[in-house]
Design a protein around this motif. Structure first.
Motif, PDB file in Angstrom:
ATOM      1  N   GLN A   1      -1.965  12.596 -13.341  1.00 19.11           N
ATOM      2  CA  GLN A   1      -0.468  11.944 -13.550  1.00 19.11           C
ATOM      3  C   GLN A   1       0.700  13.038 -13.188  1.00 19.11           C
ATOM      4  N   TRP A   2       0.648  13.765 -12.038  1.00 22.79           N
ATOM      5  CA  TRP A   2       1.092  14.726 -11.961  1.00 22.79           C
ATOM      6  C   TRP A   2       2.294  14.740 -10.582  1.00 22.79           C
ATOM      7  N   TYR A   3       2.231  13.571  -9.937  1.00 23.68           N
ATOM      8  CA  TYR A   3       3.117  13.485  -8.805  1.00 23.68           C
ATOM      9  C   TYR A   3       3.603  12.169  -8.846  1.00 23.68           C
ATOM     10  N   PRO A   4       5.189  12.021  -8.312  1.00 22.73           N
ATOM     11  CA  PRO A   4       5.672  10.849  -8.266  1.00 22.73           C
ATOM     12  C   PRO A   4       4.783   9.916  -7.618  1.00 22.73           C
ATOM     13  N   ARG A   5       4.182   8.436  -8.060  1.00 18.61           N
ATOM     14  CA  ARG A   5       3.727   7.631  -7.532  1.00 18.61           C
ATOM     15  C   ARG A   5       4.520   6.276  -7.214  1.00 18.61           C
ATOM     16  N   MET A   6       4.167   5.392  -6.540  1.00 13.91           N
ATOM     17  CA  MET A   6       4.973   4.165  -6.334  1.00 13.91           C
ATOM     18  C   MET A   6       4.233   3.278  -7.671  1.00 13.91           C
ATOM     19  N   CYS A   7       5.766   2.630  -7.996  1.00 11.17           N
ATOM     20  CA  CYS A   7       5.197   1.216  -8.750  1.00 11.17           C
ATOM     21  C   CYS A   7       4.755   0.248  -8.153  1.00 11.17           C
ATOM     22  N   VAL A   8       4.095  -0.782  -8.729  1.00  6.92           N
ATOM     23  CA  VAL A   8       3.541  -1.899  -7.800  1.00  6.92           C
ATOM     24  C   VAL A   8       4.625  -3.001  -7.816  1.00  6.92           C
ATOM     25  N   TYR A   9       4.502  -3.580  -6.597  1.00 15.22           N
ATOM     26  CA  TYR A   9       5.403  -4.584  -6.369  1.00 15.22           C
ATOM     27  C   TYR A   9       4.361  -5.918  -6.020  1.00 15.22           C
ATOM     28  N   ASP A  10       4.378  -6.899  -6.945  1.00 16.64           N
ATOM     29  CA  ASP A  10       3.484  -7.994  -6.644  1.00 16.64           C
ATOM     30  C   ASP A  10       3.904  -9.330  -6.766  1.00 16.64           C
ATOM     31  N   ASP A  11       3.211 -10.328  -6.481  1.00 17.79           N
ATOM     32  CA  ASP A  11       3.724 -11.775  -6.428  1.00 17.79           C
ATOM     33  C   ASP A  11       3.660 -12.393  -7.957  1.00 17.79           C
ATOM     34  N   VAL A  12       3.612 -11.817  -8.858  1.00 19.25           N
ATOM     35  CA  VAL A  12       3.662 -12.088 -10.141  1.00 19.25           C
ATOM     36  C   VAL A  12       4.922 -11.712 -10.985  1.00 19.25           C
ATOM     37  N   MET A  13       5.123 -10.270 -11.094  1.00 16.74           N
ATOM     38  CA  MET A  13       6.373  -9.862 -11.738  1.00 16.74           C
ATOM     39  C   MET A  13       7.346  -9.234 -10.895  1.00 16.74           C
ATOM     40  N   GLY A  14       6.974  -9.069  -9.559  1.00 15.86           N
ATOM     41  CA  GLY A  14       7.848  -8.464  -8.794  1.00 15.86           C
ATOM     42  C   GLY A  14       7.491  -7.020  -8.981  1.00 15.86           C
ATOM     43  N   TRP A  15       8.633  -6.276  -9.219  1.00 16.92           N
ATOM     44  CA  TRP A  15       8.426  -4.523  -9.452  1.00 16.92           C
ATOM     45  C   TRP A  15       7.848  -4.617 -10.825  1.00 16.92           C
ATOM     46  N   ASN A  16       6.785  -3.831 -11.094  1.00 14.13           N
ATOM     47  CA  ASN A  16       6.236  -3.392 -12.419  1.00 14.13           C
ATOM     48  C   ASN A  16       6.806  -2.398 -12.911  1.00 14.13           C
ATOM     49  N   THR A  17       7.659  -2.285 -13.921  1.00 15.40           N
ATOM     50  CA  THR A  17       8.751  -0.700 -14.049  1.00 15.40           C
ATOM     51  C   THR A  17       8.517  -0.712 -15.714  1.00 15.40           C
ATOM     52  N   LEU A  18       7.255  -1.187 -16.277  1.00 18.16           N
ATOM     53  CA  LEU A  18       7.137  -0.748 -17.827  1.00 18.16           C
ATOM     54  C   LEU A  18       7.130   1.003 -18.056  1.00 18.16           C
TER      55      LEU A  18
ATOM     56  N   LEU B   1      13.516   0.659  -3.985  1.00 21.08           N
ATOM     57  CA  LEU B   1      11.827   1.179  -4.666  1.00 21.08           C
ATOM     58  C   LEU B   1      11.717   1.690  -5.857  1.00 21.08           C
ATOM     59  N   TRP B   2      10.881   1.614  -6.412  1.00 20.01           N
ATOM     60  CA  TRP B   2      10.609   2.027  -7.761  1.00 20.01           C
ATOM     61  C   TRP B   2       9.448   3.128  -7.751  1.00 20.01           C
ATOM     62  N   LEU B   3       9.657   4.129  -8.566  1.00 19.03           N
ATOM     63  CA  LEU B   3       8.312   5.045  -8.523  1.00 19.03           C
ATOM     64  C   LEU B   3       8.264   5.428 -10.026  1.00 19.03           C
ATOM     65  N   GLN B   4       6.778   5.872 -10.574  1.00 18.95           N
ATOM     66  CA  GLN B   4       6.587   6.230 -11.751  1.00 18.95           C
ATOM     67  C   GLN B   4       6.605   7.741 -11.765  1.00 18.95           C
TER      68      GLN B   4
ATOM     69  N   SER C   1       0.932  -1.366   0.029  1.00 18.56           N
ATOM     70  CA  SER C   1       0.020  -0.038  -0.015  1.00 18.56           C
ATOM     71  C   SER C   1       0.852   1.222   0.090  1.00 18.56           C
ATOM     72  N   ALA C   2       0.351   2.449  -0.575  1.00 17.05           N
ATOM     73  CA  ALA C   2       0.917   3.646  -0.592  1.00 17.05           C
ATOM     74  C   ALA C   2      -0.186   4.672  -0.038  1.00 17.05           C
ATOM     75  N   ASP C   3       0.218   5.302   1.019  1.00 19.57           N
ATOM     76  CA  ASP C   3      -0.555   6.543   1.552  1.00 19.57           C
ATOM     77  C   ASP C   3       0.193   7.749   0.948  1.00 19.57           C
TER      78      ASP C   3
END
Length: 394
Positions: free
Chosen positions: A188-205, A82-85, A47-49
């Motif tokens: 799409q104006w602020y730095p946002r967390m990329c998703v880390y999940d159980d399928v791909m790990g970090w999703n960084t496309l 950590l990865w961010l968009q 989660s990301a608050d």
């Protein structure tokens, strides 16, 4: 004379097993994802608050902000980075997204506008200390001095940034000039967390402009400072109505919360009376959401009506549009369309979860974000109904 080999047929290439092999769920399930496609008994989701403080310079078209992120690692893995968009980097001249726009033009990009686009990052901190980070196109990797613990570890991230808004931003954000001032639709104006999940790990496309969104959910608070003559609508619920609306406007809001008919909050007649100077800060909050968007303008006509949900809960349909879009054959019916769309889809599919549904007239063809959509200011009649229903249907 023909030999028999001339008429010999090739062996068929059809393979029953190849044609009907499972291709969607290739296993019988895991602890995190069951074979039925439902979450497994050990499913997890990070989660990301966010606390977003942002200001708008309408003369320079510049947005300056601070993104404070509380990131919770619910995964069973310790994270070393950590990865961010950084979606605004799409509008940098050397971005990958710019490189793939055809010479003939595209819905994506800036429609040829020359601007100094992309983020200017002032600082990045982790748990109060300066962080080491690397930016590659529309992504940022932040190195962690200590690994982020699994099963509930928390990282506090603070990023100071600014950028120049494009006038046309890949049909997702932009600036529309009207007779009573600019309309800023901001997404799409602020730095946002990329998703880390159980399928791909970090999703960084990388973000190329045409792609949709995969984001972590969380609670988002935004404090938006704009020129005092602007009115702001945004994802979620306005927290300080008494500070930013007049006494009469607040009375109209109360009527709208109890009305199935559209109630005018800020009529066309009020536009010429808006000569406030200085700035105002508008405070919003949305819970359990993946994103936050907003719009700001001195030219907004605003109206609203109650939304009745199947459970008995209420929400609010809101429309914000310039005088160029007004009229009963155009945006004068936007709130009616919004209310019907949310009520119908809530009954048919799944109950709407947000405190408001806001339709904003901008220069986008149609774009949806949690609690708010941007539709074209020239849409009218069946076209406006169609795009409104489509975007809220998302």
């Amino acid at each position: 004379m023909f030999t028999s080999g001339v008429f010999a047929q090739e062996a068929p290439k059809y393979d029953y097993n190849e044609a009907f092999k499972p291709f969607f769920y290739t296993s019988t399930g895991t602890e995190t994802r069951s074979a039925s496609g439902q979450p497994g008994h050990k499913y997890w989701q990070n989660s990301a608050d966010y606390v977003l403080n942002v200001s708008l310079n309408d003369a320079k078209n510049e947005i300056t902000g601070t993104s404070e992120i509380t990131y919770t690692n619910n995964s069973p893995d310790q994270l070393g980075f950590l990865w961010l968009q950084l979606d605004q980097n799409l509008f940098s001249k050397d971005s990958r997204g710019n490189a793939v726009i055809p010479m003939s033009g595209s819905r994506n990009g800036t429609h040829g506008e020359e601007l100094d686009g992309g983020y200017k990052i002032k600082s990045v901190k982790i748990d109060g200390a300066d962080a080491q980070y690397t930016i590659t196109d529309t992504r940022m990797q932040i190195d962690l001095p200590k690994g982020l613990k699994s099963n509930g570890g928390i990282a506090k991230i603070k990023i100071e940034y600014s950028f120049i808004s494009p006038k046309y931003g890949s049909d997702r954000m932009g600036i529309l000039d009207t007779k009573n001032g600019k309309i800023f639709t901001v997404a799409q104006w602020y730095p946002r967390m990329c998703v880390y999940d159980d399928v791909m790990g970090w999703n960084t496309l990388p973000y190329l402009g045409a792609s949709e969104f995969y984001l972590e959910y969380g609670n988002i608070t935004a404090n938006i400072t704009v020129p005092a003559n602007h009115y702001v609508v945004a994802s979620g619920e306005l927290l300080n109505s008494n500070e930013v609306y007049t006494k009469e406007e607040n009375k109209s809001w109360e009527r709208a919360k109890n009305s199935d008919k559209t109630v005018m909050i800020r009529p066309e007649s009020a536009l010429a009376k808006n000569n406030s100077s200085g700035t105002k800060t508008w405070k919003f909050k949305i819970n359990e959401a993946r994103d936050f968007s907003w719009a700001s303008s001195p030219s907004f006509i605003i109206d609203a009506a109650r939304i009745n949900l199947p459970s008995g809960k209420k929400s609010l349909a809101i429309s914000a549009y310039p005088v160029e879009s007004a009229g009963e054959k155009a945006w004068g019916r936007s709130t009616e369309y919004t209310k019907y769309s949310i009520e119908y889809n809530s009954k048919k599919w799944y109950e709407y979860t947000y405190p408001a549904a806001t339709n904003v007239a901008g220069n986008e063809g149609g774009m949806e974000y949690p609690g708010i959509v941007f539709c074209h200011y020239q849409s009218a009649g069946e076209e406006l109904w169609g795009v409104t229903d489509h975007e809220f249907g998302h």
